[in-house]
Design an enzyme around this catalytic site. Structure first.
Site, PDB file in Angstrom:
ATOM      1  N   ASP A 115      -6.367  -5.862  10.358  1.00 56.04           N
ATOM      2  CA  ASP A 115      -7.674  -5.179  10.337  1.00 56.04           C
ATOM      3  C   ASP A 115      -8.821  -6.113   9.931  1.00 56.04           C
ATOM      4  OD1 ASP A 115      -6.706  -5.244   7.734  1.00 56.04           O
ATOM      5  OD2 ASP A 115      -7.195  -3.160   7.272  1.00 56.04           O
ATOM      6  N   LYS A 120       0.806  -1.229   0.000  1.00 53.77           N
ATOM      7  CA  LYS A 120       0.000   0.000   0.000  1.00 53.77           C
ATOM      8  C   LYS A 120       0.840   1.280   0.000  1.00 53.77           C
ATOM      9  CE  LYS A 120      -2.311  -1.465   3.664  1.00 53.77           C
ATOM     10  NZ  LYS A 120      -3.330  -1.654   4.726  1.00 53.77           N
TER      11      LYS A 120
HETATM   12 MG    MG Z   1      -9.018   0.520   7.411  1.00 53.54          MG
END
Ligand code: MG
Ligand code: ADP
Length: 408
Positions: free
Chosen positions: A145, A110
């Site tokens: 997450d 990312k």
């Molecule tokens: Mg997030």
């Protein structure tokens, strides 16, 4: 496929105050979660923007930034000053966990590329930064997450089978029978028969054997910070969809098929065509495509667009967005059929701005799953938007780690 060390399902009866951090890719969130038992909780949170210079600098500076954000959060809440707090660290990059609160970073994704982090234990690095600031905070768990999202949703809806992220990146996790997990042997003190597995599905097909990559995907991949990695993620996640569409538009411009062959400095700039533009254009239903014109002419600086230009751009955006939703349908279908959930009432908890803000995404995903399993089966699958659920989920994991003395 990474064992998460999170076994069993939450009961909803969990209580206590826990801190949760979420380093997602775009923002850092600091949360104080109060679990009240009976499935209810309160959450206070603050967001801190992660500047690009921190994403590519030294890991020590990133950890000091995180610790200073925790410090700022605690200073605004004097009743917490000096109190010992257990913290769950949601760190959404590929981590090889060795304990519930220990794990080494395998690689950055990312757009992050901090030095002195890969192959190091990210919990220890952050614990050191917290100690440098004198904060009485103990990292009880490292949480992906997806795992936080799954547990937060399962706290209220025990039938939740998967946690999925469709944000800057994309990833998923699910409950697996411990007997089937070959990478991990159950220690004697663990009685649960399931563990959450963090799939890291963004890395699916890094061998480039099955994903139908186009020249636009190849260009994006070649020019990215993590060449030949996260290839599935690069076809489906928020960070990338706008850039794929930009590559396609540049090619059409070069073939004199768009904007009379005229580009603009913005249109020529990597990442400048944001995924939010793509979804706004795809959802532009005005007759003259006025929102599309606004984005192309005022934001992207294309001098003049015709209605035909705007229609072409809308098609390009639609192709890229619908393909992403259909590829995600493949991932979901693979997991749900592996777990024997097709045809059963099932909940998939999904978090992330792409899923939240791209209103066609769910319909496209369902359409593809119906092609595979038929409408009757797919009707039984519910996609719940688990907004910012990972803070709550992380707190539940911190509580489990704390009460069961799982952390190092
Ligand atoms: Mg997030
Ligand atoms: P994170 O992944 O960092 O936790 P988010 O879930 O908020 O954060 O996802 C951020 C990503 O969502 C950005 O990369 C952006 O591409 C995408 N995004 C933001 N707004 C929109 C939108 N309106 N439509 C589609 N994608 C969006």
């Amino acid at each position: 496929m990474i064992p998460s060390y999170v076994t069993g399902r939450p009961t909803g009866k969990e209580t206590g105050d826990y801190l949760a951090l979420d380093l997602g890719g775009t923002n850092l969130r600091v949360c104080l979660v109060t679990l009240k038992g009976n499935g209810s909780h309160e959450i206070e949170q603050a967001k801190f923007k992660v500047e690009d210079s921190l994403k590519t600098g030294d890991m020590v500076d990133l950890c000091d930034f995180i610790a200073s954000s925790v410090d700022a959060f605690l200073q605004e809440r004097p009743h917490l000053t000096g109190k010992h707090l257990e913290l769950a660290y949601t760190f959404s990059f590929p981590i090889l966990q060795t304990a519930i609160n220990r794990g080494t970073l395998k690689q950055w994704t990312k757009g992050f590329s901090c030095k002195n982090a890969v192959e190091k234990d990210v919990a220890i690095l952050l614990q050191e930064a917290l100690s440098r600031r004198g904060l009485p905070v103990h990292i009880a768990a490292i949480v992906n997450d997806t795992v936080g999202t799954l547990l937060a949703h399962a706290y209220r809806h025990p039938e939740t089978a998967m946690g999925v992220i469709m944000g800057t990146g994309s990833n998923a996790c699910y409950y697996e029978k411990i007997d089937k997990i070959q990478k991990w042997t159950r220690p004697e003190n663990i009685e649960d028969d399931e563990m959450v597995v963090n799939m890291e599905w963004g890395a699916f097909d890094n061998e480039r054997r099955v994903l139908p990559m186009t020249q636009y995907d190849n260009k994006l991949n070649r020019e990215s910070r993590n060449v030949h990695q996260q290839l599935y993620e690069k076809m489906v996640a928020g960070m990338y969809l706008g850039e794929i569409a930009r590559n396609a538009m540049i090619s059409l411009i070069d073939h004199m098929l768009l904007f009379s062959g005229e580009s603009s400095p913005s249109m020529n700039t990597q990442w400048a065509f944001e995924t939010a533009y793509l979804t706004q254009i795809e959802c532009d239903t005005s007759k003259d495509l006025s929102r599309t014109r606004d984005i192309l002419e005022n934001t992207m600086g294309i001098p003049l667009t015709t209605l035909a230009d705007r229609q072409i751009v809308k098609h390009v955006c639609g192709f890229v967005g619908r393909r992403a939703a259909r590829l995600v349908a493949c991932g979901l279908s693979g997991v749900l059929s592996h777990c024997g959930q097709i045809g059963q009432p099932t909940v998939v908890a999904i978090d992330g701005s792409l899923f939240e803000k791209y209103s066609h995404f769910e319909a496209y995903t369902r359409e593809a799953m119906e092609e595979m399993f038929g409408q009757a089966s797919v009707e039984k699958i519910r996609f719940d938007h688990a907004k910012d659920g990972s803070g709550l989920g992380a707190a539940i994991i911190a509580m489990i780690a704390d009460q069961h003395h799982l952390s190092a």
